[in-house]
Scaffold this active site. Structure first.
Site, mmCIF file in Angstrom:
data_model
loop_
_atom_site.group_PDB
_atom_site.id
_atom_site.type_symbol
_atom_site.label_atom_id
_atom_site.label_comp_id
_atom_site.label_asym_id
_atom_site.label_seq_id
_atom_site.Cartn_x
_atom_site.Cartn_y
_atom_site.Cartn_z
ATOM 1 N N LYS A 103 0.824 -1.217 0.000
ATOM 2 C CA LYS A 103 0.000 0.000 0.000
ATOM 3 C C LYS A 103 0.852 1.259 0.000
ATOM 4 O O LYS A 103 0.428 2.298 -0.505
ATOM 5 C CB LYS A 103 -0.906 0.005 1.220
ATOM 6 C CG LYS A 103 -1.694 -1.256 1.437
ATOM 7 C CD LYS A 103 -2.723 -1.458 0.377
ATOM 8 C CE LYS A 103 -3.453 -2.761 0.592
ATOM 9 N NZ LYS A 103 -4.674 -2.861 -0.137
HETATM 10 C C1 PLP Z 1 -0.672 -7.882 2.228
HETATM 11 C C2 PLP Z 1 -1.808 -7.843 1.268
HETATM 12 N N1 PLP Z 1 -1.830 -8.712 0.264
HETATM 13 C C3 PLP Z 1 -2.849 -8.725 -0.623
HETATM 14 C C4 PLP Z 1 -3.903 -7.846 -0.510
HETATM 15 C C5 PLP Z 1 -4.976 -7.873 -1.554
HETATM 16 O O1 PLP Z 1 -4.792 -6.798 -2.443
HETATM 17 P P1 PLP Z 1 -6.019 -6.199 -3.253
HETATM 18 O O2 PLP Z 1 -6.996 -5.756 -2.222
HETATM 19 O O3 PLP Z 1 -5.461 -5.075 -4.027
HETATM 20 O O4 PLP Z 1 -6.560 -7.291 -4.078
HETATM 21 C C6 PLP Z 1 -3.921 -6.923 0.527
HETATM 22 C C7 PLP Z 1 -5.011 -5.944 0.708
HETATM 23 O O5 PLP Z 1 -5.307 -5.162 -0.104
HETATM 24 C C8 PLP Z 1 -2.826 -6.892 1.416
HETATM 25 O O6 PLP Z 1 -2.781 -5.982 2.377
HETATM 26 N N1 LIG Z 2 -6.429 -5.463 1.998
HETATM 27 C C1 LIG Z 2 -6.805 -4.114 2.093
HETATM 28 C C2 LIG Z 2 -8.271 -3.892 1.899
HETATM 29 C C3 LIG Z 2 -8.543 -2.549 1.313
HETATM 30 O O1 LIG Z 2 -8.020 -2.525 0.030
HETATM 31 P P1 LIG Z 2 -7.828 -1.244 -0.849
HETATM 32 O O2 LIG Z 2 -6.735 -1.625 -1.786
HETATM 33 O O3 LIG Z 2 -9.108 -0.997 -1.515
HETATM 34 O O4 LIG Z 2 -7.451 -0.093 0.025
HETATM 35 C C4 LIG Z 2 -6.276 -3.529 3.399
HETATM 36 O O5 LIG Z 2 -5.218 -3.947 3.787
HETATM 37 O O6 LIG Z 2 -6.876 -2.703 4.002
#
Ligand code: PLP
Ligand SMILES: N[C@@H](CCOP(=O)(O)O)C(=O)O
Length: 468
Positions: free
Chosen positions: A112
């Site tokens: 993120k």
């Molecule tokens: C460590 C981790 N891996 C995978 C995901 C899944 O990613 P996305 O929500 O973009 O599919 C998340 C949350 O978004 C995450 O925090």
């Molecule tokens: N896995 C995510 C969930 C939110 O996902 P986002 O990419 O829409 O912000 C988290 O860690 O919060």
């Protein structure tokens, strides 16, 4: 560059308005009206650039010229200067086919940071220009929350409230959010799941008077700028592996579908990605959809990869819009039915178009532990439980993928999930020095039931307190 809502009722607008709007007023998600495109020669010219420069080149067309290139480049350089690895997002070879794209070298140890470090700076840039102030409301299953708080803490024009599901994140994840003492930051633990938190946030955005009163903005991947800022790392990795002269596959541990959608967006910009592998834990709605067009929500179950404990994946709507031939009325109809019944009626032709590019894979907790153990024994490399879903998926589907190298999104540092890693390997990974005293820091958060009015009044009083 104009952006349209996937549901077609909200007015099209430019990049800066989309950045500040987050969700469209009609409940849809913004997408570019037409996709920026780079030729093979233009992609080739980006190979080997410093990450910040490559990021600025890839993202700039999405701004429609509203931000000068040099300004954007400065923001990108600033965003990635503090990352712990000089390459920002290094690629580590795991076996003859699979490469871990390490996206966890930012301040909060998850992918993120790659987008949110930039988003915080973009908010500042645009708000200073306009003399405006916003209230950010975000939902997190663990990682978006801390990355957003880190990116927005102490910014003068921003208040931020993050909702997380009570007791459903790892302790490291919760403490990263709740130990930040900045007055513009507030944390709310909701008695419910991540999907409940996300529903509350979306409901606040479609409540027009509340949205206007609070000047709401989003940090979740419903915000198009989040997706745009996640595209460059796929480009950097693909170019390092020989694109555009060959195709690559990507394997992405998936929850809200934002990260894999960014890879799909890279393909729409001309990057030859031959296959998108969607890894799921036991909350496998996306894998079931890809296997048999069964997109039916079930109750969320806790797993060892809590950030992926999601049933309603926001960004799937952006893909759906494309699968339905960019038809907003059809998209709105399908989404309305999903909301009402918990089943998404995706037409067969659209499903076939999806499975021509996407493959699904499910790994339960036992399989996750086994994968962490196996990779550690084979190579000494420590996977976090989310990344383990991605590496297992890449290996399982390798025979179907015509020898393409696979970029596995390594989405979190193993130290964020020490219990699972220790259970699998006997090793307890240490937090980096900047977080070494995390367990001694004081926590601050409030707990509320899953109730929109109560959550809204919490957001209002946080914003008013800071504005006073
Ligand atoms: C460590 C981790 N891996 C995978 C995901 C899944 O990613 P996305 O929500 O973009 O599919 C998340 C949350 O978004 C995450 O925090
Ligand atoms: N896995 C995510 C969930 C939110 O996902 P986002 O990419 O829409 O912000 C988290 O860690 O919060």
């Amino acid at each position: 560059m104009r952006y349209v809502s996937t549901r077609g009722e909200a007015a099209p607008r430019g990049f800066e308005d989309v950045l500040l709007a987050g969700l469209a007023e009609d409940g849809g998600l913004f997408l570019p009206e037409s996709w920026p495109h780079f030729s093979p020669a233009e992609w080739r010219a980006m190979r080997g650039l410093p990450y910040a420069e490559l990021a600025a080149r890839v993202i700039h067309p999405f701004t429609g010229g509203s931000i000068p290139f040099e300004t954007l480049l400065g923001l990108c350089r600033d965003s990635y200067a503090g990352f712990r690895h000089p390459a920002v997002a290094p690629l580590v070879q795991l076996d003859s086919r699979a490469f871990a794209l390490e996206l966890f070298h930012g301040p909060t140890l998850a992918f993120k940071d790659m987008a949110l470090q930039l988003l915080g700076r973009l908010f500042d840039h645009v708000l200073a220009k306009r003399g405006e102030r916003i209230t950010i409301v975000g939902a997190t299953s663990g990682d978006t929350g801390s990355a957003a708080i880190e990116a927005c803490r102490d910014r003068a024009s921003v208040d931020i409230v993050i909702l997380h599901p009570l007791g459903r994140t790892s302790e490291v994840q919760r403490r990263q959010m709740t130990t930040v003492p900045s007055p513009n930051v507030a944390n709310l633990a909701i008695e419910g799941s991540f999907d409940d938190c996300q529903d509350l946030v979306k409901a606040m955005f479609v409540d027009a008077p509340f949205r206007e009163e609070m000047r709401l903005a989003a940090v979740n991947s419903i915000n198009w700028a989040r997706i745009a800022a996640q595209i460059p790392y796929y480009a950097a990795a693909a170019l390092a592996l020989g694109v555009p002269e060959r195709e690559v596959a990507v394997s992405v541990p998936t929850g809200n579908f934002g990260n894999v959608l960014a890879a799909w967006a890279a393909k729409r910009m001309g990057l030859p990605i031959g296959r998108f592998i969607v890894g799921a834990n036991r909350n496998d709605i996306l894998a079931r959809f890809l296997a048999s067009n069964d997109m039916s929500a079930k109750p969320v179950e806790p797993s060892l990869s809590p950030s992926m404990d999601i049933q309603v994946s926001s960004n799937f709507e952006r893909l759906l819009y494309g699968l339905l031939g960019d038809d907003p009325a059809a998209t709105a109809r399908v989404m309305r039915e999903f909301r009402a019944t918990g089943r998404m009626p995706v037409p067969d032709v659209a499903w076939r178009a999806a499975v021509a590019e996407f493959q699904g894979f499910t790994l339960d907790d036992a399989g996750t532990l086994e994968e962490i153990r196996r990779v550690y024994r084979a190579s000494g490399y420590l996977l976090d439980p989310h990344t383990a879903v991605g590496t297992a998926a890449a290996r399982a589907l390798a025979p179907e993928n015509k020898g393409m190298p696979v970029i596995v999104a390594a989405t979190a540092h193993p130290a964020k999930f020490p219990d699972a890693v220790e259970q699998a390997t006997g090793l307890r990974p240490a937090l980096p020095p900047a977080l070494a005293d995390l367990f001694e820091r004081e926590e601050r958060f409030s707990v509320l039931p899953n109730d929109l009015r109560e959550a809204q009044s919490f957001v209002r009083s946080h914003a008013l307190r800071n504005a006073a």
